[in-house]
Each structure stands twice: as C-alpha cells, then as structure tokens.
Design a protein around this motif. Structure first.
Motif, short mmCIF file in Angstrom:
data_model
loop_
_atom_site.label_atom_id
_atom_site.label_comp_id
_atom_site.label_asym_id
_atom_site.label_seq_id
_atom_site.Cartn_x
_atom_site.Cartn_y
_atom_site.Cartn_z
N ASN A 187 0.79 -1.23 0.08
CA ASN A 187 0.06 0.13 0.05
C ASN A 187 0.91 1.28 0.11
OD1 ASN A 187 0.81 -0.49 2.74
ND2 ASN A 187 -1.37 -0.46 3.45
N TYR A 188 2.39 1.30 0.17
CA TYR A 188 2.92 2.28 0.09
C TYR A 188 4.38 1.89 -0.72
CZ TYR A 188 0.76 4.91 3.79
OH TYR A 188 -0.26 5.64 4.65
N ALA A 189 4.93 2.77 -1.41
CA ALA A 189 6.20 2.53 -2.20
C ALA A 189 7.17 3.71 -1.98
CB ALA A 189 5.90 2.32 -3.57
N VAL A 190 8.47 3.28 -1.98
CA VAL A 190 9.38 4.58 -2.26
C VAL A 190 9.24 4.62 -3.91
CG1 VAL A 190 11.96 5.08 -2.55
CG2 VAL A 190 11.06 4.35 -0.71
N VAL A 191 8.88 5.68 -4.20
CA VAL A 191 9.00 6.06 -5.69
C VAL A 191 10.17 6.96 -6.13
CG1 VAL A 191 7.51 7.18 -7.53
CG2 VAL A 191 6.28 5.80 -5.87
N VAL A 192 10.81 6.32 -7.28
CA VAL A 192 11.94 7.41 -7.90
C VAL A 192 11.47 8.21 -8.89
CG1 VAL A 192 14.23 7.35 -8.65
CG2 VAL A 192 13.65 5.44 -6.96
N ALA A 193 11.59 9.46 -8.73
CA ALA A 193 11.02 10.46 -9.72
C ALA A 193 11.95 11.56 -9.99
CB ALA A 193 9.68 10.82 -9.35
N GLN A 194 11.76 12.15 -11.13
CA GLN A 194 12.35 13.44 -11.49
C GLN A 194 11.72 14.65 -10.63
OE1 GLN A 194 14.98 13.62 -13.19
NE2 GLN A 194 14.90 11.93 -14.66
N ARG A 211 -2.44 2.86 -1.84
CA ARG A 211 -3.78 2.19 -1.40
C ARG A 211 -4.27 2.68 -0.13
NH1 ARG A 211 -5.13 -2.39 -4.56
NH2 ARG A 211 -3.49 -3.13 -6.31
N ASP A 212 -5.68 2.71 -0.11
CA ASP A 212 -6.06 2.96 1.07
C ASP A 212 -5.81 1.83 2.27
OD1 ASP A 212 -8.71 4.54 2.52
OD2 ASP A 212 -8.65 2.55 2.97
N GLU A 213 -5.59 2.40 3.38
CA GLU A 213 -5.04 1.58 4.45
C GLU A 213 -6.12 0.43 5.09
OE1 GLU A 213 -2.48 2.81 7.75
OE2 GLU A 213 -1.47 4.24 6.43
N GLU A 214 -7.40 0.72 4.79
CA GLU A 214 -8.40 0.10 5.28
C GLU A 214 -8.75 -0.82 4.19
OE1 GLU A 214 -9.77 -0.72 8.20
OE2 GLU A 214 -8.12 0.39 8.90
#
Ligand SMILES: CCCCCCCCCCCCCC(=O)SCCNC(=O)CCNC(=O)[C@H](O)C(C)(C)COP(=O)(O)OP(=O)(O)OC[C@H]1O[C@@H](n2cnc3c(N)ncnc32)[C@H](O)[C@@H]1OP(=O)(O)O
Ligand SMILES: Cc1cc2nc3c(=O)[nH]c(=O)nc-3n(C[C@H](O)[C@H](O)[C@H](O)COP(=O)(O)OP(=O)(O)OC[C@H]3O[C@@H](n4cnc5c(N)ncnc54)[C@H](O)[C@@H]3O)c2cc1C
Length: 669
Positions: free
Chosen positions: A200-207, A225-228
């Motif tokens: 439901n979470y990510a490290v996203v690598v972006a410019q 994503r929603d935690e529930e």
C-alpha cells in the motif's frame, strides 16, 4: 514407497569421506553457534504444518499461486515475530535475511516472497536516505507490517539508465506538496516486487522539479492504496505485470500517476532537500541516491548466488552418486555416473565457485559496512571502490551461479527436467538476479570505468586502493616460467586482469588520438571492457579464496579439501580462458598439458569427498525440495510419489477423453 533406509551407494560415499562433515558445516555457517541457531530456526518454521505445501505450486493457477503465497507470507511473518519474542535468539534482521533471500525462505515460498521488497529495499532506503524523523516514523510502521511497502524505480521505458526516468514529482509551494505524474506510457513504473496487489506504499524514484527546474531523480514515499479498503487512491493506476519465467509469487506490478499529491515531508531528505518555499538544497553526492542498489547487490552475492548454487550442487551430486548408467569397463557392472570424469568436470568446479563466492561475499559485506559508516561521517573516499566491487561481484557471481545451476540440471539427465527436481525454480530465481538490481553487462561496464581510471592513476604514480593495488606492481615484475602452484595461479590471474585493463586503456587512447570522441571510443572498446572487469573480479576471487584456504583454522583433513577446491577454481578458469593466459601471463602451449593433468588429478582427489562436501552445506530435505537430492537418496520412490501428485492422475480416464479424444478417434478423418 517412503522407505527410510539410506541408499547404499550414498552410504558408502559417506563412509569413505576423508574429513569431518560437521566441521565443514560449522565453517560454512560461521561457527557451531550459528549452525545451532540455523537448525533451531529451520525446525521452528519448517515443522509447522500450516506452512507446508499441500499441492505443488506448479499445479495451481497464476491467481491461486499468488493467494497461497500471500497466505503463507502472513503466517511466516507472524511466526518471525513469535520467534523473536519467545527465543530472543538471533536478531530479527538475521531472521529476515534468511527468510527473504536465504534458504529458509526458498523452502516455504520457492517462487519468491511478496513481502520481500518491504525488507530488502524499502526499509534500507528509508534507513539510508531518510532523516532521523522520517526513519522514526516509517521504519517502525514498515518493520511491524502496519503497512506493506515496495521500491518503485524501473519504468516500462527505462531500467538501466535511471537518469532517464520520466515520472515527475513537481513541488507546489502553495500547498507544500509534490504532485506526481506519469506523462507517457513508458513512464509507468514496471517491475517492482509486491507492487501488483500486496503493497500500500512505495518508495517512488522520480524526477524532482521545483521552481521550474529539474534536479534529477530522487526518492519519495507515496501512498498507493487505502490502508483499510486497499482500494487504489485517486490518480493511482496499478496492477500486476503478468506471468514470468520464474519468481511468479513475488507479485511484480505496474504503476502510473495522475496528479497524485503527497506532503513535502515524504521526500526522503537525508541527502538533498526541498525547503517549504521550494528552494532545493544539494546532496554531498548525487550517487548517495543509489545506496540501496549497492546494499542489495552486496546481499545477493551470498544470499542468492552462493546459496542457490549450493542447493543445486547438493541435488546433482547426491543424485550422481546413486544414479548408475553404463559401464566404464565392459562387464565390470554399471557405473555411478559420478565416476565419469566429464561428470566430475560438470560438478566439482561449481563446488569450488561456491566457496569462492562465499569468501568474496564475506569480504564485500565487511567493506560495505565500513564504507557505509564512513559515508555517515561524510567521508566518500572509498565509495567508488565499493561500487566497483559490488557491481562486478554481483555480475560475475550471479552469472556463474545461473550457468552452473543449468549445468547441474543437465548433469542429472531427464529427471532434472522435472519440476520435482527443483532445478527449474532454482534456476528461475537465480537468472532473475542476472538482470535485476543492475543488468550484468551494465554493471561490468561500471567496474571497467573504475579500472580504467585506476590504470591511468597507476601509470601517473598515484595512490591506488586495495583491490587495484596490483595494477602498480604487476607490470613491473618480470614474467617467470610457469609453475603449477597456488601462488603462481594467484599472480597469473592478476596478470591477466592487468593485461586486459591495459589493452582496453590503450585501445581507447589510440582511438581518441585519431579523433574518435571519448564516448564513442568507450563504446567501441566495451566488449573488451566488460571482459576486463570480469577478469579483475576473477583475480580478486582467486586471491580471496587462496587467502581463505591457506589460512583457515581447520583440521588438516579439511584444509586439504579446501586447498584442492581452491586449486580447482584456478585451473578450471585458466583452462577455460587459455588465450588470456598466453597473452598476458607468460603461459606457453607446452605448459598446458601439465595444467590439464593437474586439474584432472584434482577432480580425482575431490571425487571421494564430493558427497561429503555437499552434505557439509547441510541443506535439509525440506529446504532442498527435490525428489533427486534428498539425504536418503530414495530417488525413484520420490519421483513416483511426485508424479502421483499430478491432478491428471486423480482419475484413470480424464474427462477430456470423452469431450475431445473419443469423438476425434471415432470421426474417421
Ligand atoms: C537477502 C538476500 C537478498 C534477497 C533478495 C531477494 C528478492 C529480490 C527481489 C528483486 C529486487 C530487485 C530490485 C530492483 O531491480 S530495483 C532497480 C535496480 N535498478 C538498477 O540497478 C539500475 C541500474 N542502473 C544504475 O545503477 C545506474 O543508472 C548506472 C550505474 C548504470 C549509471 O548511472 P549514472 O548514469 O547516474 O552514472 P554514470 O554511468 O554516468 O556514472 C557517473 C558516476 O557515478 C558513479 N556511480 C554510478 N552508480 C554508483 C553507485 N551506486 N554508487 C557510487 N557511485 C556510482 C560512477 O562510477 C561514475 O563515477 P565517475 O566515473 O564519474 O567517478
Ligand atoms: C524479477 C525482476 C524483479 C525486479 N524487481 C524490481 C523492483 O522491485 N523494483 C524496480 O524498480 N525494478 C525491478 N526490476 C527491474 C530491473 O532492475 C531492470 O529490469 C534492470 O535494471 C534492467 O533494466 P531493463 O529491464 O530496462 O533492461 P535494459 O536496460 O533495457 O537492458 C537491455 C539490454 O541492453 C543492454 N544495455 C542497456 N544499457 C546499456 C549500456 N549503458 N551499455 C551497454 N549495454 C546496455 C543491457 O546489457 C541488456 O542487454 C526487476 C526485474 C526483474 C527481472
């Protein structure tokens, strides 16, 4: 069926072994205490009936495979917590490493753990690139599985060239938020493990864009994503990428963004920062963003390359000791296939490789830890060497391991082609590591860049670091006559590496002198550059193995075996690369027959201890998961039992007969 008697050929092999197998196990594990801990851990997890496979996963659909893997992952991680709480034995991190990449994980989830990236990449990224405040918040949430996270870097259009990533994170000072967008189809994130339906979470690598300027790629924590409800949040387009060659339960996914907003505080700001007004503050080095990749490359050498190879070798060697086929001398009775010299040539050099990988992995882990501590103090001096060695060791060890696992499969004939041999999933796991975390050729070229610079420094009399010191000394020493000794092998490998590096450096210089642009010259020479990096890595592994074998504090019997394996490592790769040794190490064609004989004698010496060596790896049947490799050697009974698990054998006549075959047979074509 299910007999518990040990196959008599295997029994004889064990009786004739010349060293104490338990001593090798202790050496392999890092001491008797470590062996005890490992065994307790295995018992705790593998004896749990809930974690045992009911139907072989090959017979499940893609969706069922994922669901079953998720069910078991949840149980597994509850048990890890239980283990740490009740025993206090071993740190949680040790346990996680064993579960995620090590042998234990492969016993329970052979096609990959969908939670792996939470621990292997998300947490190391937050710990390496987050501020203390960010660590305090995110580490405990992810560590305790309140949230499940991944690492989303690669996109549909770019994996290697990460400066070319297209996802944008644009800072909006009016709300103190970053706005994420995927401007093109190729900017969609593609591949991250667990991204499809698990995290439901990510490290996203972006410019990163702020005040109208792009500052290159940076890591951000993004809720997906929603935690529930686990529903994707507005603007998040997410799914799974589909069936693959292997690792089919790791749930690789895709991800796109349409004006997704995250708070400014979710940018990982240990190194570079964006202040509330949008001012960008530079990192001491933009390469610090690449730290997590170095960590995983380091971990893979031992956790994937050496570990999975030791498993394949155990299967193929035990099988070769009990499988009989043909006669060497007519009328003398059928021969164990392990007696064939060609079979020994398939299996024993990979045994030597396994040891060389383990010593190198230990060295790499130590320098990783010391360089990381130096980075924390702001000292970046040894980062290039760590990066260069992590790249080439990851590339060479995963390549050797995947190739050798395939050789092990071929060495077991037709039965090795069965999924129940466990070769297919073992190979699928290791060949993936040839690509992920930096494609191998690309990584070798990174090492080559470091080597060419080191060569130039050696020529101009500059100081060189530990692993390239030989570039200074080697060219000065006169070539001596060939001697069949470990010491001479060590020197010859370094000469080959130095020679290859020099050839590359001078080829580049020659091209530049006639007007070729340096970048084009680099590309033109890159076949040789990749090879030079590999020979450097091989020389390093040879030397580290020599140091280990000659200084190990073990009984004379075990030491003899370690030295034989070490000599085999050297002679095998020398004979496989004769041209190099002719060109750079003073080898003459008249020296070759004696080296060939040396190698063959080593195969002969190792032969009586082959089963002892793989028994010394001490991989339990539950971890091996192989009808061919079990400790008792009851191969044919196991192959039958596995065949009978095929759903097609549930009924004597399958319904498809009535539906298709019978009408077809009766149709009188
Ligand atoms: C427990 C066991 C584990 C189990 C795991 C099981 C599950 C596994 C699940 C699967 C998980 C899979 C998960 C995944 O797959 S996650 C995705 C992983 N992706 C990659 O690895 C991408 C590979 N690409 C790169 O790393 C970069 O783009 C490269 C390196 C190719 C170029 O990059 P760039 O274009 O920016 O650089 P440059 O070539 O212009 O060179 C510029 C300078 O930078 C220096 N430089 C470059 N890199 C580093 C570095 N890292 N530290 C220090 N320095 C570095 C370099 O030496 C040069 O120095 P100088 O010559 O100028 O001095
Ligand atoms: C099983 C698996 C799991 C993965 N998990 C993750 C994950 O969790 N998170 C994530 O972000 N990514 C993940 N990846 C993606 C992975 O990191 C990339 O696939 C990898 O970095 C290679 O990039 P690419 O696929 O774009 O290949 P490309 O870079 O397109 O490479 C294709 C070919 O081009 C060659 N090439 C490319 N650049 C050069 C160059 N500069 N010089 C010479 N040759 C070059 C390569 O050698 C290769 O032969 C995963 C991949 C796999 C297979």
């Amino acid at each position: 069926m299910g007999s518990i008697t040990i196959n008599k050929d295997l029994l004889r092999e064990r009786q004739s072994c010349t060293f104490n197998v338990l001593e090798l196990t202790h050496l392999w594990d890092g001491g008797p205490e470590k062996t005890k801990e490992r065994k307790e851990l295995e018992k705790f997890f593998l004896d749990d009936p809930e974690l045992q496979e009911k139907i072989p996963s090959e017979y499940l659909s893609h969706k069922e495979k994922y669901q079953e893997a998720l069910r078991r992952s949840c149980l597994l991680f509850k048990k890890i917590k239980e283990w740490s709480d009740t025993t206090g034995c071993g740190s949680q991190m040790d346990t996680f490493q064993n579960i995620l990449g090590g042998m234990l994980g492969s016993a329970i989830l052979p096609d990959g753990v969908p939670f792996a990236l939470n621990y292997v990449m998300f947490l190391p990224t937050v710990m390496g690139q987050g501020t203390m405040q960010q660590q305090a918040y995110w580490v405990s949430r992810a560590w305790n599985c309140e949230i499940m996270c991944t690492y989303a870097q690669t996109e549909l259009g770019h994996g290697t060239f990460i400066r070319g990533l297209e996802t944008t994170a644009t800072y909006d000072p009016s709300t103190e938020e970053f706005v994420f967008n995927s401007p093109t189809l190729t900017s969609y994130k593609w591949w991250p493990g667990g991204l499809g339906h698990t995290c439901n979470y990510a490290v996203v690598v972006a410019q990163l864009y702020t005040k109208g300027q792009c500052h290159g790629i940076h890591p951000f924590i993004v809720q997906l994503r929603d935690e529930e409800t686990h529903m994707p949040l507005p603007g998040i387009k997410i799914g799974e990428i589909g069936s693959k060659l292997g690792m089919n339960t790791i749930n690789n996914g895709y991800l796109g963004f349409e004006n997704v907003r995250i708070p400014r505080e979710n940018m990982l700001m240990k190194n570079s920062k964006v202040l509330p007004d949008g001012t960008y503050v530079n990192s001491p080095s933009d390469k610090l963003t690449y730290g997590t990749m170095i960590f995983v490359r380091v971990a893979l050498v031992r956790g994937i390359a050496a570990a999975y190879l030791s498993k394949a070798l155990t299967i193929a060697t035990r099988y070769s000791a009990l499988r009989k086929q043909g006669e060497i001398k007519p009328g003398a009775g059928e021969t164990q296939i392990l007696e064939y010299r060609t079979q020994q040539h398939k299996l024993f050099p990979p045994m030597a490789m396994c040891f060389a990988m383990r010593c190198s992995a230990d060295w790499l882990w130590d320098i990783y830890n010391s360089v990381t501590a130096e980075l924390d103090r702001g000292d970046l001096e040894r980062l290039p060497e760590l990066h260069a060695m992590a790249c080439c060791l990851k590339a060479v060890c995963t390549k050797d391991s995947a190739k050798a696992i395939e050789v092990c499969r071929l060495a077991t004939g037709g039965h090795g082609y069965m999924n129940s041999s466990n070769f297919p999933s073992t190979y699928g796991m290791v060949t993936a590591a040839e690509t992920y975390e930096g494609e191998n050729t690309v990584l070798l070229l990174q090492t080559a860049r470091f080597l060419v610079k080191a060569w130039q420094q050696a020529r101009s009399g500059g100081n060189l670091t530990e692993t390239v010191e030989y570039l200074k000394t080697m060219p000065l020493q006169p070539l001596s006559l060939w001697v069949n000794s470990l010491q001479h092998l060590g020197i010859a490998f370094k000469r080959v590496a130095a020679g290859n590096i020099e050839t590359c450096a001078t080829s580049i210089e020659r091209r530049i002198l006639v007007g070729v642009a340096p970048e084009d010259a680099w590309n033109e020479v890159s076949i040789q550059l990749a090879k030079a990096a590999e020979t450097h890595c091989r020389a390093f592994m040879m030397q580290i193995f020599i140091n280990f074998a000659t200084s190990a504090q073990v009984s004379p019997e075990l030491k003899k075996v370690l030295i034989e394996l070490c000599e085999l490592y050297g002679t095998y790769f020398l004979l496989d690369n004769l041209g190099d040794f002719f060109m750079y190490a003073g080898l003459r064609s008249s020296d070759v027959p004696s080296i060939q004989e040396w190698m063959e004698t080593l195969l002969h010496k190792i032969r009586p201890n082959a089963v002892g060596i793989v028994d010394g790896f001490d991989i339990s049947d539950a971890v091996l998961r192989s009808a061919l490799g079990a400790y008792d050697g009851n191969v044919y009974e196991r192959l039958f039992a596995e065949a009978n698990k095929s759903p097609l054998n549930a009924e004597p006549v399958d319904e498809s007969f009535h539906k298709y075959l019978k009408p077809f047979l009766k149709s009188n074509l």
